[in-house]
Design a protein around this motif. Structure first.
Motif, PDB file in Angstrom:
ATOM      1  N   LEU A 553       0.826  -1.219   0.000  1.00  0.00           N
ATOM      2  CA  LEU A 553       0.000   0.000   0.000  1.00  0.00           C
ATOM      3  C   LEU A 553       0.859   1.269   0.000  1.00  0.00           C
ATOM      4  N   GLY A 554       2.036   1.190   0.598  1.00  0.00           N
ATOM      5  CA  GLY A 554       2.899   2.365   0.644  1.00  0.00           C
ATOM      6  C   GLY A 554       4.122   2.118   1.494  1.00  0.00           C
ATOM      7  N   THR A 555       5.041   3.054   1.412  1.00  0.00           N
ATOM      8  CA  THR A 555       6.303   2.944   2.139  1.00  0.00           C
ATOM      9  C   THR A 555       6.595   4.260   2.832  1.00  0.00           C
ATOM     10  N   GLY A 556       7.020   4.159   4.096  1.00  0.00           N
ATOM     11  CA  GLY A 556       7.394   5.334   4.858  1.00  0.00           C
ATOM     12  C   GLY A 556       8.828   5.248   5.316  1.00  0.00           C
ATOM     13  N   THR A 557       9.187   6.166   6.228  1.00  0.00           N
ATOM     14  CA  THR A 557      10.571   6.211   6.698  1.00  0.00           C
ATOM     15  C   THR A 557      10.942   4.962   7.492  1.00  0.00           C
ATOM     16  N   PHE A 558       9.973   4.489   8.342  1.00  0.00           N
ATOM     17  CA  PHE A 558      10.305   3.383   9.253  1.00  0.00           C
ATOM     18  C   PHE A 558       9.716   2.054   8.838  1.00  0.00           C
ATOM     19  N   GLY A 559       8.950   1.996   7.770  1.00  0.00           N
ATOM     20  CA  GLY A 559       8.389   0.706   7.386  1.00  0.00           C
ATOM     21  C   GLY A 559       7.516   0.782   6.173  1.00  0.00           C
ATOM     22  N   SER A 560       6.922  -0.361   5.812  1.00  0.00           N
ATOM     23  CA  SER A 560       6.038  -0.481   4.660  1.00  0.00           C
ATOM     24  C   SER A 560       4.707  -1.068   5.103  1.00  0.00           C
ATOM     25  N   VAL A 561       3.633  -0.722   4.378  1.00  0.00           N
ATOM     26  CA  VAL A 561       2.277  -1.172   4.730  1.00  0.00           C
ATOM     27  C   VAL A 561       1.741  -2.070   3.633  1.00  0.00           C
ATOM     28  N   TYR A 562       1.224  -3.258   4.015  1.00  0.00           N
ATOM     29  CA  TYR A 562       0.677  -4.230   3.081  1.00  0.00           C
ATOM     30  C   TYR A 562      -0.775  -4.515   3.446  1.00  0.00           C
ATOM     31  N   ARG A 563      -1.562  -4.865   2.465  1.00  0.00           N
ATOM     32  CA  ARG A 563      -2.920  -5.337   2.728  1.00  0.00           C
ATOM     33  C   ARG A 563      -2.922  -6.871   2.704  1.00  0.00           C
ATOM     34  N   GLY A 564      -3.873  -7.458   3.445  1.00  0.00           N
ATOM     35  CA  GLY A 564      -3.935  -8.924   3.473  1.00  0.00           C
ATOM     36  C   GLY A 564      -5.299  -9.438   3.934  1.00  0.00           C
ATOM     37  N   LYS A 565      -5.531 -10.732   3.723  1.00  0.00           N
ATOM     38  CA  LYS A 565      -6.780 -11.389   4.154  1.00  0.00           C
ATOM     39  C   LYS A 565      -6.395 -12.660   4.911  1.00  0.00           C
ATOM     40  N   ILE A 566      -6.861 -12.721   6.174  1.00  0.00           N
ATOM     41  CA  ILE A 566      -6.556 -13.879   7.030  1.00  0.00           C
ATOM     42  C   ILE A 566      -7.766 -14.799   7.025  1.00  0.00           C
ATOM     43  N   GLU A 571     -13.062 -14.306   8.413  1.00  0.00           N
ATOM     44  CA  GLU A 571     -12.086 -13.685   7.525  1.00  0.00           C
ATOM     45  C   GLU A 571     -11.791 -12.266   8.013  1.00  0.00           C
ATOM     46  N   TYR A 572     -10.473 -11.963   8.119  1.00  0.00           N
ATOM     47  CA  TYR A 572     -10.036 -10.643   8.518  1.00  0.00           C
ATOM     48  C   TYR A 572      -9.313  -9.977   7.341  1.00  0.00           C
ATOM     49  N   PHE A 573      -9.783  -8.780   7.014  1.00  0.00           N
ATOM     50  CA  PHE A 573      -9.047  -7.948   6.067  1.00  0.00           C
ATOM     51  C   PHE A 573      -8.218  -6.976   6.896  1.00  0.00           C
ATOM     52  N   VAL A 574      -6.944  -7.118   6.751  1.00  0.00           N
ATOM     53  CA  VAL A 574      -6.064  -6.372   7.627  1.00  0.00           C
ATOM     54  C   VAL A 574      -5.082  -5.523   6.824  1.00  0.00           C
ATOM     55  N   ALA A 575      -4.558  -4.509   7.479  1.00  0.00           N
ATOM     56  CA  ALA A 575      -3.418  -3.721   6.975  1.00  0.00           C
ATOM     57  C   ALA A 575      -2.256  -4.009   7.892  1.00  0.00           C
ATOM     58  N   VAL A 576      -1.154  -4.435   7.318  1.00  0.00           N
ATOM     59  CA  VAL A 576      -0.004  -4.878   8.113  1.00  0.00           C
ATOM     60  C   VAL A 576       1.163  -3.928   7.860  1.00  0.00           C
ATOM     61  N   LYS A 577       1.652  -3.335   8.913  1.00  0.00           N
ATOM     62  CA  LYS A 577       2.823  -2.470   8.805  1.00  0.00           C
ATOM     63  C   LYS A 577       4.035  -3.253   9.266  1.00  0.00           C
ATOM     64  N   VAL A 578       5.035  -3.364   8.396  1.00  0.00           N
ATOM     65  CA  VAL A 578       6.266  -4.091   8.698  1.00  0.00           C
ATOM     66  C   VAL A 578       7.377  -3.080   8.918  1.00  0.00           C
ATOM     67  N   LEU A 579       7.954  -3.113  10.094  1.00  0.00           N
ATOM     68  CA  LEU A 579       8.985  -2.146  10.428  1.00  0.00           C
ATOM     69  C   LEU A 579      10.323  -2.498   9.793  1.00  0.00           C
ATOM     70  N   LYS A 580      11.114  -1.421   9.468  1.00  0.00           N
ATOM     71  CA  LYS A 580      12.499  -1.584   9.018  1.00  0.00           C
ATOM     72  C   LYS A 580      13.399  -1.381  10.237  1.00  0.00           C
ATOM     73  N   LEU A 581      13.735  -2.495  10.869  1.00  0.00           N
ATOM     74  CA  LEU A 581      14.494  -2.402  12.113  1.00  0.00           C
ATOM     75  C   LEU A 581      15.908  -1.874  11.902  1.00  0.00           C
ATOM     76  N   GLN A 582      16.382  -1.983  10.628  1.00  0.00           N
ATOM     77  CA  GLN A 582      17.724  -1.464  10.373  1.00  0.00           C
ATOM     78  C   GLN A 582      17.766   0.050  10.354  1.00  0.00           C
ATOM     79  N   THR A 583      16.580   0.689  10.282  1.00  0.00           N
ATOM     80  CA  THR A 583      16.506   2.147  10.312  1.00  0.00           C
ATOM     81  C   THR A 583      16.636   2.630  11.740  1.00  0.00           C
TER      82      THR A 583
END
Length: 634
Positions: A553-566, A571-583
């Motif tokens: 969905l997009g990328t920021g300074t500290f991470g990226s955001v993805y959409r998903g379905k669990i 059923e869950y429609f979720v937005a998942v933010k994955v952090l860039k720990l190296q930042t």
């Protein structure tokens, strides 16, 4: 060496047994059998005072040279009685008085008479006819007046007649009869009549002058009418000068027959018409001056065949069309080319770079356009370049900075743009630079010629700035300039991308949350299904298709955001933010964001459903924030 000074000693007149007495630059030579003085040369010294009367006693003199001294007074009349004289010169002194009418009556052997550059006045003596062997007669003085005597035509051996810079006249047609009489002088080579008061038309009899005539000048008089049609009959002419008169009409076609021409000067008349038919194949021509007339039409391309040209001046006419490129292919052009003040159009041909020896080029005040050719930088000896008052556009070629001998450069009143080449600071010979009334931009240099406000003109360029204080331009904004040159492209792009991702995320959350509220309104089971579900890393990996870019969905300074379905019972429609720990600061940001989102309530935001912190399949720590709209399966 020193020159002899003082008065010429009168005792020289008593040296009747000397054959040759040559006094020049403090050398005294006495040669011969001492029977009589035959040659007396006192020229090029510093003698003053009058010519001693005693010199007339040297009755055997054949050569008497008193030129280039500072002698004054009149020539003693007795000197004219030395009948043995062959060579008599008193040129370049301060002598005055008149030449007696019968002065040459007793000089039958005289061949050379030089009276130039003195203060003589009166009429040319008619007794010239008695000096029947006269070959050179020069009286360039500014004071002789009256008519040229017809008797001059009786000197059949005459080779050079220089009457220039006097007050001689010709007002009526008959006053020009001396020109007809000169047709008898079949050996005449030089005829100088310029800087006098000759008026009326040039008689057609000029075409009857000797075919050996090489030099014919009538410049700076008040001659009118047309150039005689048959002037081409005098085929030997090398210098033909009629500048600054009142001549009209067109160039006679016969002019093209003068194949020996070295100089053609017709400047400052009222001549008109086309020149192509009268300009022959003048391969020996060094100087072509047609300035200040009314010539029309295009510049003939045949000029490119004049392979000996040193100077060409076509300025201040009505020439039209383009500049022929082959005009600049003449290798001998080394003095100047002047095409200014015409109606010429188009671009300057790139062949201009072939003028490697030319010192001055003027094409100002035309209708020339296009860019200034960079090939001008090859004209290494160029000292004066005038291109003002045209329609040139584009930038000033930086290659002009190669012209190390350039002294004057005028590019004013054009449509030039861009910056002033900083390399112009290195033109140490440049003492005049005019760039005014263009559309130049940027900073004006301060070194070299730019340090002298009186030598540089840049007015009429509102986008210029800087320079020395006396040029009176606004200061340049260096901060703006630096930002302009060091624009932070990457950070700005990343910020814009992050902002766009955040907007998309908020829109998605808002959409999901709105849909979630509608489902809550349809049944109570929805509420019970929102009890803090727990997700593993593998579930999130599956839900986002291994965090595929298709779900990004997009990328920021500290991470990226993805959409998903669990998948599951619900059923869950979720937005998942994955952090860039190296930042740097990412981990701190993760904890703070979790805390903030947990306590934050807003109709356009959803709360944190859960957080996941685990080891991914590569053994790396992974952290996600999982936001959900609680969209149930249908």
């Amino acid at each position: 060496m020193n020159s002899l000074e003082g008065n010429i000693p009168s005792v020289l007149g008593l040296c009747s047994k000397l054959d040759i007495l040559g006094l020049k630059n403090d050398h005294l030579q006495v040669l011969g059998n001492m029977s009589s003085i035959q040659r007396l040369n006192l020229g090029n010294n510093k003698f003053t005072g009058p010519i001693p009367l005693s010199l007339s006693h040297l009755s055997g003199l054949s050569l008497l040279v008193l030129e280039s001294n500072n002698l004054s007074g009149a020539i003693p009349s007795a000197i004219w009685n030395i009948s043995s004289l062959i060579y008599f010169s008193v040129a370049v002194n301060a002598l005055s008085g008149t030449i007696p009418p019968n002065a040459l009556s007793n000089l039958p052997y005289l061949q050379i008479l030089l009276l130039s550059t003195n203060r003589f006045h009166g009429h040319i003596p008619t007794s010239l006819a008695n000096a029947s062997n006269l070959r050179y007669f020069e009286i360039l003085n500014k004071k002789f007046s009256g008519l040229v005597p017809l008797e001059i035509g009786l000197l059949q051996g005459l080779q050079s007649l220089s009457l220039a810079k006097n007050l001689l006249e010709a007002n009526k047609t008959k006053d020009w009869n001396f020109m007809t009489a000169l047709a008898n002088c079949s050996q005449l080579l030089y005829l100088q009549l310029d800087y006098n008061r000759f008026r009326g038309t040039i008689p057609s009899s000029v075409s009857n002058l000797s075919t050996s005539l090489q030099y014919l000048t009538l410049s700076n008089n008040e001659v009118s009418g047309v150039i005689p049609e048959r002037i081409g009959e005098v085929v030997g002419i090398q210098v033909f000068a009629l500048e600054y008169n009142y001549l009209t009409g067109t160039l006679p076609y016969s002019l093209s027959k003068l194949g020996s021409l070295v100089e053609l000067s017709l400047t400052g008349n009222g001549l008109s018409g086309h020149i192509d038919l009268a300009i022959g194949n003048f391969t020996l021509l060094n100087y072509l001056y047609l300035r200040e007339n009314f010539f029309i039409g295009s510049i003939p391309s045949i000029l490119g065949n004049f392979s000996s040209l040193l100077e060409i001046d076509l300025a201040r006419n009505d020439f039209t069309g383009t500049i022929p490129g082959n005009l600049f292919n003449i290798p001998t052009l080394s003095h100047y080319v002047d095409l200014s003040y015409n109606q010429l159009e188009g671009a300057i041909p790139p062949e201009v770079g072939n003028l490697k020896s030319v010192t001055a080029l003027s094409a100002n005040s035309n209708r020339l356009s296009g860019e200034i050719p960079a090939t001008l930088g090859k004209c290494q000896l160029l000292e004066n370049l005038q291109l003002q008052n045209n329609f040139f556009e584009g930038s000033i070629p930086s290659l002009l900075s190669r012209l190390k001998g350039l002294e004057t450069l005028d590019l004013s009143s054009n449509n030039l743009s861009g910056q002033i080449p900083m390399l112009f600071e290195n033109l140490t010979a440049l003492h005049y630079l005019n760039l005014s009334f263009n559309d130049l931009v940027g900073e004006v240099p301060t070194g070299g010629i730019f340090a002298n406000a009186t030598a540089v003109s840049v007015q009429g360029n509102p986008k210029l700035c800087g320079g020395i204080q006396n040029i009176h331009l606004p200061r340049c904004s260096f901060e703006s300039s630096k930002k302009k040159h060091k624009f932070p492209v990457v950070p700005v792009i990343l910020s814009l991308v992050g902002l766009g991702a955040l907007v998309l995320l908020l829109l998605l959350v808002y959409f999901l949350f709105t849909k979630h509220r509608k489902r809550l309104a349809n049944g109570p089971s929805a509420s019970s299904s929102l009890e803090s579900p727990l997700f593993s890393y593998s579930q999130l990996l599956k839900a986002t298709d291994s965090f595929s870019t298709a779900n990004l969905l997009g990328t920021g300074t500290f991470g990226s955001v993805y959409r998903g379905k669990i998948d599951g019972e619900t059923e869950y429609f979720v937005a998942v933010k994955v952090l860039k720990l190296q930042t740097p600061g990412a981990l701190k940001s993760f904890a703070a964001e979790c805390e903030a989102m947990r306590n934050l309530r807003h109709r356009n935001l959803v709360k944190v459903i859960t957080a996941c912190s685990s080891i991914d399949f590569r053994g790396m720590t992974s952290k996600q924030l999982c936001l959900s709209s609680c969209l149930m399966a249908a």
